[in-house]
Design a protein around this motif. Structure first.
Motif, PDB file in Angstrom:
ATOM      1  N   LEU A  80       0.861  -1.233  -0.122  1.00  0.00           N
ATOM      2  CA  LEU A  80       0.063  -0.107  -0.138  1.00  0.00           C
ATOM      3  C   LEU A  80       0.857   1.354  -0.002  1.00  0.00           C
ATOM      4  N   PRO A  81       0.540   2.159  -0.883  1.00  0.00           N
ATOM      5  CA  PRO A  81       1.610   3.429  -0.958  1.00  0.00           C
ATOM      6  C   PRO A  81       1.144   4.247  -0.009  1.00  0.00           C
ATOM      7  N   LYS A  82       1.448   5.560   0.230  1.00  0.00           N
ATOM      8  CA  LYS A  82       1.309   6.656   1.038  1.00  0.00           C
ATOM      9  C   LYS A  82      -0.262   6.907   0.628  1.00  0.00           C
ATOM     10  N   LYS A  83      -0.941   7.803   1.565  1.00  0.00           N
ATOM     11  CA  LYS A  83      -2.167   8.243   1.389  1.00  0.00           C
ATOM     12  C   LYS A  83      -2.219   9.105   0.147  1.00  0.00           C
ATOM     13  N   GLU A  84      -3.238   8.576  -0.868  1.00  0.00           N
ATOM     14  CA  GLU A  84      -3.683   9.380  -1.769  1.00  0.00           C
ATOM     15  C   GLU A  84      -4.918   9.205  -2.271  1.00  0.00           C
ATOM     16  N   ASN A  85      -5.384  10.106  -3.244  1.00  0.00           N
ATOM     17  CA  ASN A  85      -6.781  10.095  -3.626  1.00  0.00           C
ATOM     18  C   ASN A  85      -7.027   8.719  -4.586  1.00  0.00           C
ATOM     19  N   ILE A  86      -7.879   7.995  -4.087  1.00  0.00           N
ATOM     20  CA  ILE A  86      -7.961   6.853  -4.844  1.00  0.00           C
ATOM     21  C   ILE A  86      -9.442   6.202  -5.154  1.00  0.00           C
ATOM     22  N   LEU A  87      -9.556   5.526  -6.246  1.00  0.00           N
ATOM     23  CA  LEU A  87     -10.848   4.769  -6.524  1.00  0.00           C
ATOM     24  C   LEU A  87     -10.555   3.318  -6.301  1.00  0.00           C
ATOM     25  N   TYR A  88     -11.533   2.762  -5.206  1.00  0.00           N
ATOM     26  CA  TYR A  88     -11.232   1.406  -4.758  1.00  0.00           C
ATOM     27  C   TYR A  88     -12.160   0.338  -5.302  1.00  0.00           C
ATOM     28  N   ILE A  89     -11.801  -0.669  -6.213  1.00  0.00           N
ATOM     29  CA  ILE A  89     -13.104  -1.701  -6.606  1.00  0.00           C
ATOM     30  C   ILE A  89     -12.264  -2.728  -6.112  1.00  0.00           C
ATOM     31  N   GLN A 218     -10.962  12.255 -13.208  1.00  0.00           N
ATOM     32  CA  GLN A 218      -9.832  11.876 -13.756  1.00  0.00           C
ATOM     33  C   GLN A 218      -8.239  12.572 -13.424  1.00  0.00           C
ATOM     34  N   ASP A 219      -8.830  13.951 -13.169  1.00  0.00           N
ATOM     35  CA  ASP A 219      -7.576  15.001 -12.689  1.00  0.00           C
ATOM     36  C   ASP A 219      -7.434  15.249 -11.371  1.00  0.00           C
ATOM     37  N   TYR A 220      -8.425  14.413 -10.591  1.00  0.00           N
ATOM     38  CA  TYR A 220      -8.401  14.565  -9.179  1.00  0.00           C
ATOM     39  C   TYR A 220      -7.824  13.248  -8.477  1.00  0.00           C
ATOM     40  N   LEU A 221      -8.144  12.218  -8.912  1.00  0.00           N
ATOM     41  CA  LEU A 221      -7.541  10.855  -8.416  1.00  0.00           C
ATOM     42  C   LEU A 221      -6.093  10.512  -8.920  1.00  0.00           C
ATOM     43  N   ASP A 222      -5.522   9.766  -7.777  1.00  0.00           N
ATOM     44  CA  ASP A 222      -4.073   9.406  -8.160  1.00  0.00           C
ATOM     45  C   ASP A 222      -4.046   8.059  -8.603  1.00  0.00           C
ATOM     46  N   ARG A 264      -2.153  -1.830  -7.389  1.00  0.00           N
ATOM     47  CA  ARG A 264      -2.299  -0.308  -7.770  1.00  0.00           C
ATOM     48  C   ARG A 264      -2.242   0.187  -9.211  1.00  0.00           C
ATOM     49  N   ILE A 265      -3.093   0.858  -9.665  1.00  0.00           N
ATOM     50  CA  ILE A 265      -2.931   1.241 -11.006  1.00  0.00           C
ATOM     51  C   ILE A 265      -3.228   2.762 -11.455  1.00  0.00           C
ATOM     52  N   SER A 266      -2.471   3.320 -11.866  1.00  0.00           N
ATOM     53  CA  SER A 266      -2.248   4.774 -11.898  1.00  0.00           C
ATOM     54  C   SER A 266      -3.439   5.266 -12.833  1.00  0.00           C
ATOM     55  N   VAL A 267      -4.086   6.362 -12.548  1.00  0.00           N
ATOM     56  CA  VAL A 267      -5.193   6.753 -13.480  1.00  0.00           C
ATOM     57  C   VAL A 267      -4.793   6.871 -14.839  1.00  0.00           C
ATOM     58  N   LYS A 268      -3.663   7.435 -15.242  1.00  0.00           N
ATOM     59  CA  LYS A 268      -3.081   7.802 -16.443  1.00  0.00           C
ATOM     60  C   LYS A 268      -3.112   6.574 -17.238  1.00  0.00           C
ATOM     61  N   ASP A 269      -3.049   5.395 -16.687  1.00  0.00           N
ATOM     62  CA  ASP A 269      -2.895   4.206 -17.671  1.00  0.00           C
ATOM     63  C   ASP A 269      -4.362   3.443 -17.915  1.00  0.00           C
ATOM     64  N   ILE A 270      -5.515   4.304 -17.253  1.00  0.00           N
ATOM     65  CA  ILE A 270      -6.683   3.583 -17.473  1.00  0.00           C
ATOM     66  C   ILE A 270      -7.642   4.167 -18.612  1.00  0.00           C
ATOM     67  N   GLU A 283     -11.369  -7.211 -17.927  1.00  0.00           N
ATOM     68  CA  GLU A 283     -10.045  -7.903 -17.713  1.00  0.00           C
ATOM     69  C   GLU A 283      -9.681  -7.819 -16.279  1.00  0.00           C
ATOM     70  N   ARG A 284      -9.910  -6.717 -15.578  1.00  0.00           N
ATOM     71  CA  ARG A 284      -9.443  -6.808 -14.066  1.00  0.00           C
ATOM     72  C   ARG A 284     -10.255  -8.063 -13.382  1.00  0.00           C
ATOM     73  N   PHE A 285     -11.270  -8.051 -13.766  1.00  0.00           N
ATOM     74  CA  PHE A 285     -12.205  -9.097 -12.783  1.00  0.00           C
ATOM     75  C   PHE A 285     -11.928 -10.620 -13.511  1.00  0.00           C
ATOM     76  N   GLU A 286     -11.572 -10.640 -14.676  1.00  0.00           N
ATOM     77  CA  GLU A 286     -10.849 -11.953 -15.368  1.00  0.00           C
ATOM     78  C   GLU A 286      -9.751 -12.319 -14.386  1.00  0.00           C
ATOM     79  N   ASN A 287      -8.840 -11.328 -14.002  1.00  0.00           N
ATOM     80  CA  ASN A 287      -7.576 -11.554 -13.155  1.00  0.00           C
ATOM     81  C   ASN A 287      -8.189 -11.902 -11.878  1.00  0.00           C
TER      82      ASN A 287
END
Length: 364
Positions: A80-89, A218-222, A264-270, A283-287
């Motif tokens: 787990l990285p440091k505290k950041e703004n995230i979406l948890y799925i 998208q510009d608010y989440l890490d 952890r997936i960077s928002v930039k890569d989504i 694909e995430r749920f396939e994993n």
């Protein structure tokens, strides 16, 4: 007589924690209500900071029971990285999944920032339903009844106040329960209809809430935290998967260990476009399905009941939970010791519930 005594003793294992958690709800709501009234003259950002702090107090008491009281061992796979703004799925199996998000957030000192995307019907929960909405939770309906504008406005108001975000979504929309095969078969039929791979240990994820959250923030989440949860002890001797523990069963210490895989997936890569995001989410749920298949069905017994890689135990200091327990139960007990306090307490349950239900109905 003996059997009756055993059953009674067993029930106390969850009734006492449940009574203390539920019994402290009016006390908490009164404290929050006082702050909400005072904060009308302050900036929204200050209100939300104190609200988050109050939320930490109550949820720390919840974690005392669900983590310290039960003695459950939390195995984390991934850092787990440091505290950041995230979406948890996450995959969704039972009501304890809500608490898992707290267990994760407290490790990052982000417990107060947890907010949920919830089924619309939960907004009518006495006291809690209204408060979750006030804390930044979003109630949604499925399919054509999904109110995109309402969710978008709620998220934008959080961003405007610069609220730190730990937004929890269960994209399956409902729980995976082996005892309700129709839900599983309907989910698999939906995947086939959409030309998507059929999943065995999770349901086909729905994309609307996830897409709207990423599009709006998208510009608010890490980052997005892709969480896969498995409850140890949910496989029968014959190798069949059974229902994950309910809150009552969990508090009865029927789950010795929880395994949590973190990616952890960077928002930039989504991908942002809904069609591509739908494929990415599936694909995430396939994993997840592969991880859970290995967890439950590995031919090598040594690889069963664990995720790939080296897991480490998530520790939680008693100093982070006991003070909240003592504070909330102490203030509640003090109220109940006086006639005036009892009247205030009972009226909070009654009118808090009625006003809360009316409020969320009007907002809808």
């Amino acid at each position: 007589m003996l059997l009756s005594a055993v059953v009674h003793t067993y029930s106390l294992r969850y009734m006492l924690p449940a009574a203390l958690m539920l019994g402290s709800a009016p006390t908490y709501l009164l404290a929050w209500g006082c702050w909400r009234a005072m904060s009308t003259v302050f900036p929204e950002r200050l209100y939300r900071k104190v609200d988050d702090r109050l939320y930490v107090i109550y949820q720390s008491m919840v974690l005392f029971f669900f983590q310290h009281y039960t003695g459950v061992q939390i195995m984390l796979y991934g850092e787990l990285p440091k505290k950041e703004n995230i979406l948890y799925i996450s995959n969704h199996q039972c009501t304890v999944d809500w608490i898992i998000a707290d267990m994760m957030a407290v490790q990052q000192k982000a417990l107060g920032h947890v907010r949920y995307v919830l089924k619309d019907g939960l907004k009518y929960l006495p006291l809690y339903g209204w408060y979750f909405s006030q804390h930044g939770g979003v109630y949604v309906k499925r399919s054509a009844k999904f109110n995109e504008k309402n969710m978008k406005n709620k998220l934008q108001s959080q961003m405007k106040a610069k609220t730190q975000m730990y937004l929890v979504i269960f994209p399956e929309g409902t729980r995976y329960n082996p005892n309700i095969p129709k839900v599983i078969s309907d989910s698999q039929a939906f995947a086939m209809k959409e030309g998507l791979p059929v999943l065995k240990h999770v349901l086909t994820p729905r994309v609307k809430a996830t897409h709207l959250a990423i599009e709006t923030m998208q510009d608010y989440l890490d980052a997005v935290y892709d969480i896969t949860v498995a409850y140890e002890g949910t496989i029968t001797p014959s190798g069949q998967r059974r229902e994950a523990p309910s809150m009552a069963e969990f508090l009865c210490k029927e789950c010795p260990r929880i395994h949590i895989a973190i990616d952890r997936i960077s928002v930039k890569d989504i991908p942002k476009e809904q069609t591509f995001l739908r494929r990415w989410l599936h694909e995430r749920f396939e994993n997840k399905d592969r991880l859970l298949t290995e967890f439950y069905e590995a031919t090598d017994p040594e690889n069963r009941n664990k995720f790939p890689g080296e897991g480490h135990i998530a520790k939680l200091s008693m100093k982070k939970t006991v003070p909240s327990l003592l504070l909330l139960t102490g203030v509640t007990a003090g109220m109940l010791c006086t006639e005036t306090g009892r009247k205030v307490y009972i009226n909070t349950w009654i009118y808090g519930t009625l006003i809360g239900c009316l409020w969320v109905s009007l907002k809808a």
